[in-house]
Design a protein around this motif. Structure first.
Motif, PDB file in Angstrom:
ATOM      1  N   HIS A 164       0.788  -1.233   0.000  1.00 42.51           N
ATOM      2  CA  HIS A 164       0.000   0.000   0.000  1.00 42.51           C
ATOM      3  C   HIS A 164       0.820   1.283   0.000  1.00 42.51           C
ATOM      4  CE1 HIS A 164      -3.635  -2.321   0.475  1.00 42.51           C
ATOM      5  NE2 HIS A 164      -3.120  -2.947   1.506  1.00 42.51           N
ATOM      6  N   ILE A 185       0.365   3.231  -3.239  1.00 40.34           N
ATOM      7  CA  ILE A 185      -0.931   3.921  -3.300  1.00 40.34           C
ATOM      8  C   ILE A 185      -0.895   5.199  -2.474  1.00 40.34           C
ATOM      9  CG2 ILE A 185      -3.398   3.704  -2.791  1.00 40.34           C
ATOM     10  CD1 ILE A 185      -3.132   0.721  -3.273  1.00 40.34           C
ATOM     11  N   ILE A 231       0.657   7.971  -4.406  1.00 38.53           N
ATOM     12  CA  ILE A 231      -0.262   8.574  -5.364  1.00 38.53           C
ATOM     13  C   ILE A 231      -1.068   9.686  -4.702  1.00 38.53           C
ATOM     14  CG2 ILE A 231      -2.370   8.152  -6.699  1.00 38.53           C
ATOM     15  CD1 ILE A 231      -1.250   5.453  -7.457  1.00 38.53           C
ATOM     16  N   ASP A 263     -11.917  -0.251 -13.565  1.00 42.36           N
ATOM     17  CA  ASP A 263     -10.480   0.009 -13.664  1.00 42.36           C
ATOM     18  C   ASP A 263      -9.758  -0.910 -14.647  1.00 42.36           C
ATOM     19  OD1 ASP A 263     -10.348  -2.410 -12.394  1.00 42.36           O
ATOM     20  OD2 ASP A 263      -9.525  -1.645 -10.510  1.00 42.36           O
ATOM     21  N   ASN A 293      -2.725  12.018 -10.889  1.00 40.39           N
ATOM     22  CA  ASN A 293      -2.771  11.465  -9.541  1.00 40.39           C
ATOM     23  C   ASN A 293      -4.109  11.733  -8.866  1.00 40.39           C
ATOM     24  OD1 ASN A 293       0.077  10.392  -8.724  1.00 40.39           O
ATOM     25  ND2 ASN A 293       0.460  12.264  -9.859  1.00 40.39           N
ATOM     26  N   ALA A 314      -6.332   9.237 -10.285  1.00 34.61           N
ATOM     27  CA  ALA A 314      -6.012   7.936  -9.700  1.00 34.61           C
ATOM     28  C   ALA A 314      -6.653   7.791  -8.319  1.00 34.61           C
ATOM     29  CB  ALA A 314      -4.504   7.763  -9.608  1.00 34.61           C
ATOM     30  N   VAL A 374      -9.203   4.813  -7.194  1.00 33.35           N
ATOM     31  CA  VAL A 374      -9.002   4.008  -5.985  1.00 33.35           C
ATOM     32  C   VAL A 374     -10.251   4.014  -5.122  1.00 33.35           C
ATOM     33  CG1 VAL A 374      -7.728   3.850  -3.820  1.00 33.35           C
ATOM     34  CG2 VAL A 374      -6.499   4.267  -5.948  1.00 33.35           C
TER      35      VAL A 374
END
Length: 268
Positions: A22, A25, A28, A203, A236, A239, A243
């Protein structure tokens, strides 16, 4: 009696594994607030919220998001119908080749995405089907069906057949049995499967690349922005949205399917 407390070494290993999974992530999310618009720097030179406003005003982002939501919604609907019917046939009927049918249903998700994409592109070319919104939907439905099927067939197999027999013995027709007995028992499994299918479709990149033509779903837009960046923080920010949009259905599916060890009709 063995202790229920995990050893320290196991806790450290688990923490390291979670960090490995993680931390990218988290990066990001951090880079979505950076003031640098061309490259990634660590630590970020500064933090700002302006990229959220920039992203909000980008029509190409909204168009890609709208397309992704539409494709995911229709692919999920198709998967719910086909996946449930396949699960009902495999779990409730006995016929020659039943296990082969089950294998063929789950095969698309077991194959690499590139193989599925090439196969679909070849099929569309042979059938002279032009790339469009519907070719993306068909491509996504191939693996969304598998997710719904896996959830539905597991619930069908754990639902007592005596419930259906009792319903029919009491005078209910097939539609009444479906509405009042079968659907209530498999509803959470279908909802969980639909949520997972929506998240997978939203996704998906590889299959979409082969079936979209000139259209851009949100993941395809992100990929092209990374190759030819204009404003990296915008990518980002998008993104982050991806998520969150995919995380919520996955969490919902988890909470819907946990604690379902009891067979429907036998204590559930």
């Amino acid at each position: 009696m063995p202790s229920e407390r995990a050893p320290v070494s196991l806790k450290i290993a688990a923490g390291a594994g979670l960090l490995f999974l993680h931390l990218p992530i988290l990066l990001i999310f951090i880079y979505a607030f950076t003031t640098e618009d061309k490259s990634y720097q660590w630590p970020p030179p500064g933090l700002t919220l302006k990229w959220f406003a920039v992203t909000w005003g980008r029509p190409d982002v909204w168009a890609a998001l709208r397309l992704s939501l539409q494709v995911a919604a229709i692919s999920t609907a198709v998967a719910l119908v086909l996946g449930t019917l396949c699960a009902a046939a495999v779990s409730r009927a006995h016929f020659f080749g039943r296990e082969t049918v089950s294998l063929l249903v789950i095969l698309p998700i077991a194959l690499p995405g590139v193989v599925t994409g090439i196969a679909l592109r070849s099929a569309f070319h042979i059938a002279e089907i032009p790339f469009s919104f519907w070719t993306i939907v068909l491509g996504h439905a191939t693996f969304c069906v598998v997710v719904v099927y896996n959830n539905a067939v597991a619930r069908f197999r754990r639902t007592s057949g005596s419930l259906i027999e009792a319903s029919m013995d009491l005078g209910a027709d097939s539609f009444q049995t479906l509405r009042h007995v079968i659907l209530p028992n498999i509803a959470t499994a279908l909802l969980a499967g639909g949520m997972l299918a929506f998240a997978l479709s939203f996704d998906e990149v590889i299959v979409t690349t082969f079936t979209a033509g000139q259209q851009q779903t949100l993941p395809i837009w992100m990929l092209e922005e990374l190759v030819r960046p204009r404003q990296r923080p915008v990518t980002n920010v998008v993104a982050m949205v991806v998520v969150l949009v995919t995380l919520l259905p996955i969490l919902g599916a988890y909470y819907l399917t946990r604690g379902t060890d009891a067979v429907a009709g036998q204590g559930k």
